[in-house]
Design a protein around this motif. Structure first.
Motif, PDB file in Angstrom:
ATOM      1  N   ILE A  99       0.810  -1.147   0.026  1.00 21.55           N
ATOM      2  CA  ILE A  99       0.035  -0.027  -0.009  1.00 21.55           C
ATOM      3  C   ILE A  99       0.784   1.109  -0.002  1.00 21.55           C
ATOM      4  CG2 ILE A  99      -1.803   1.336   1.155  1.00 21.55           C
ATOM      5  CD1 ILE A  99      -2.862  -1.466   2.293  1.00 21.55           C
ATOM      6  N   ALA A 100       1.932   1.133   0.789  1.00 23.07           N
ATOM      7  CA  ALA A 100       2.845   2.382   1.034  1.00 23.07           C
ATOM      8  C   ALA A 100       3.402   2.712  -0.354  1.00 23.07           C
ATOM      9  CB  ALA A 100       3.619   2.299   1.973  1.00 23.07           C
ATOM     10  N   GLY A 101       3.977   1.748  -0.903  1.00 22.57           N
ATOM     11  CA  GLY A 101       4.837   1.658  -2.240  1.00 22.57           C
ATOM     12  C   GLY A 101       3.971   2.187  -3.236  1.00 22.57           C
ATOM     13  N   THR A 102       2.740   1.628  -3.507  1.00 22.05           N
ATOM     14  CA  THR A 102       1.716   2.143  -4.536  1.00 22.05           C
ATOM     15  C   THR A 102       1.504   3.573  -4.448  1.00 22.05           C
ATOM     16  OG1 THR A 102       0.928  -0.044  -4.541  1.00 22.05           O
ATOM     17  CG2 THR A 102      -0.249   1.616  -5.564  1.00 22.05           C
ATOM     18  N   GLY A 103       1.346   4.121  -2.945  1.00 27.98           N
ATOM     19  CA  GLY A 103       0.977   5.239  -2.799  1.00 27.98           C
ATOM     20  C   GLY A 103       2.102   6.295  -3.041  1.00 27.98           C
ATOM     21  N   ALA A 104       3.362   5.776  -2.697  1.00 31.49           N
ATOM     22  CA  ALA A 104       4.464   6.747  -3.135  1.00 31.49           C
ATOM     23  C   ALA A 104       4.796   6.414  -4.508  1.00 31.49           C
ATOM     24  CB  ALA A 104       5.670   5.973  -2.524  1.00 31.49           C
ATOM     25  N   MET A 105       4.433   5.525  -5.378  1.00 37.16           N
ATOM     26  CA  MET A 105       4.726   5.482  -6.832  1.00 37.16           C
ATOM     27  C   MET A 105       3.685   6.460  -7.598  1.00 37.16           C
ATOM     28  SD  MET A 105       4.423   2.098  -9.444  1.00 37.16           S
ATOM     29  CE  MET A 105       2.671   1.955  -9.332  1.00 37.16           C
ATOM     30  N   LEU A 106       2.496   6.610  -6.662  1.00 35.66           N
ATOM     31  CA  LEU A 106       1.375   7.542  -7.606  1.00 35.66           C
ATOM     32  C   LEU A 106       2.033   8.977  -7.560  1.00 35.66           C
ATOM     33  CD1 LEU A 106      -1.725   5.614  -6.553  1.00 35.66           C
ATOM     34  CD2 LEU A 106      -0.471   5.793  -8.807  1.00 35.66           C
ATOM     35  N   ILE A 107       2.993   9.413  -6.434  1.00 33.82           N
ATOM     36  CA  ILE A 107       3.151  10.824  -6.220  1.00 33.82           C
ATOM     37  C   ILE A 107       4.248  11.122  -7.312  1.00 33.82           C
ATOM     38  CG2 ILE A 107       4.325  12.393  -4.681  1.00 33.82           C
ATOM     39  CD1 ILE A 107       3.042  10.732  -2.385  1.00 33.82           C
ATOM     40  N   PRO A 108       4.087  12.180  -8.139  1.00 35.09           N
ATOM     41  CA  PRO A 108       5.099  12.554  -9.049  1.00 35.09           C
ATOM     42  C   PRO A 108       6.643  12.775  -8.439  1.00 35.09           C
ATOM     43  CG  PRO A 108       3.104  14.086  -9.202  1.00 35.09           C
ATOM     44  CD  PRO A 108       3.033  13.187  -8.018  1.00 35.09           C
ATOM     45  N   TYR A 109       7.631  12.538  -9.191  1.00 35.79           N
ATOM     46  CA  TYR A 109       8.854  12.261  -8.808  1.00 35.79           C
ATOM     47  C   TYR A 109       9.367  14.068  -8.445  1.00 35.79           C
ATOM     48  CZ  TYR A 109      10.912  14.042 -13.347  1.00 35.79           C
ATOM     49  OH  TYR A 109      11.342  14.634 -14.394  1.00 35.79           O
ATOM     50  N   ARG A 110       8.768  14.971  -9.405  1.00 34.12           N
ATOM     51  CA  ARG A 110       9.117  16.003  -9.011  1.00 34.12           C
ATOM     52  C   ARG A 110       8.709  16.572  -7.567  1.00 34.12           C
ATOM     53  NH1 ARG A 110       7.575  16.412 -14.379  1.00 34.12           N
ATOM     54  NH2 ARG A 110       9.445  16.922 -15.714  1.00 34.12           N
ATOM     55  N   LEU A 111       7.646  16.430  -7.098  1.00 33.14           N
ATOM     56  CA  LEU A 111       7.057  16.496  -5.873  1.00 33.14           C
ATOM     57  C   LEU A 111       8.117  15.983  -4.727  1.00 33.14           C
ATOM     58  CD1 LEU A 111       5.137  17.831  -3.828  1.00 33.14           C
ATOM     59  CD2 LEU A 111       3.899  15.770  -3.859  1.00 33.14           C
ATOM     60  N   TRP A 112       8.318  14.575  -4.913  1.00 34.36           N
ATOM     61  CA  TRP A 112       9.569  14.059  -4.102  1.00 34.36           C
ATOM     62  C   TRP A 112      10.675  14.865  -4.097  1.00 34.36           C
ATOM     63  CZ3 TRP A 112       8.047  10.988  -0.542  1.00 34.36           C
ATOM     64  CH2 TRP A 112       6.998  10.040  -0.743  1.00 34.36           C
ATOM     65  N   LYS A 113      11.157  15.239  -5.268  1.00 32.29           N
ATOM     66  CA  LYS A 113      12.469  16.215  -5.263  1.00 32.29           C
ATOM     67  C   LYS A 113      12.524  17.419  -4.356  1.00 32.29           C
ATOM     68  CE  LYS A 113      15.714  17.652  -8.715  1.00 32.29           C
ATOM     69  NZ  LYS A 113      16.224  17.841 -10.096  1.00 32.29           N
ATOM     70  N   LYS A 114      11.185  18.105  -4.192  1.00 36.97           N
ATOM     71  CA  LYS A 114      10.877  19.221  -3.606  1.00 36.97           C
ATOM     72  C   LYS A 114      10.981  19.022  -2.279  1.00 36.97           C
ATOM     73  CE  LYS A 114       8.085  21.713  -6.879  1.00 36.97           C
ATOM     74  NZ  LYS A 114       6.941  22.318  -7.045  1.00 36.97           N
TER      75      LYS A 114
END
Length: 83
Positions: free
Chosen positions: A56-71
């Protein structure tokens, strides 16, 4: 909006999880039998909570765009240092 997954990373995670389950099973059978009457008690709990929660956590993290993770990388890193 599902993208393709990084297969080598997925297989590495799968191998590490399977190895962890194997180590947990071999090290906890006697205690699980003694305390709960079921040699697979700890393994089943890990599969249920760790495996399902991780999916569940991995699927949720995968759905978040990488640009947001970068910020969020630096603030999340600082929070992890404080914890």
């Amino acid at each position: 909006m599902l993208r393709s997954i990084d297969r080598p990373l997925f297989y590495a995670i799968l191998i590490l999880f399977a190895g962890g389950i194997l180590i947990l099973a071999s090290s906890s059978m006697v205690m699980a039998q003694k305390n709960f009457g079921n040699i697979g008690h700890y393994v089943l709990r890990q599969l249920a909570f760790g495996g399902l929660g991780g999916i569940i956590a991995g699927t949720g993290a995968m759905l978040i765009p990488y640009r947001l993770w970068k910020k969020l990388a630096v603030p999340l890193f600082i929070i992890s240092l404080v914890l």
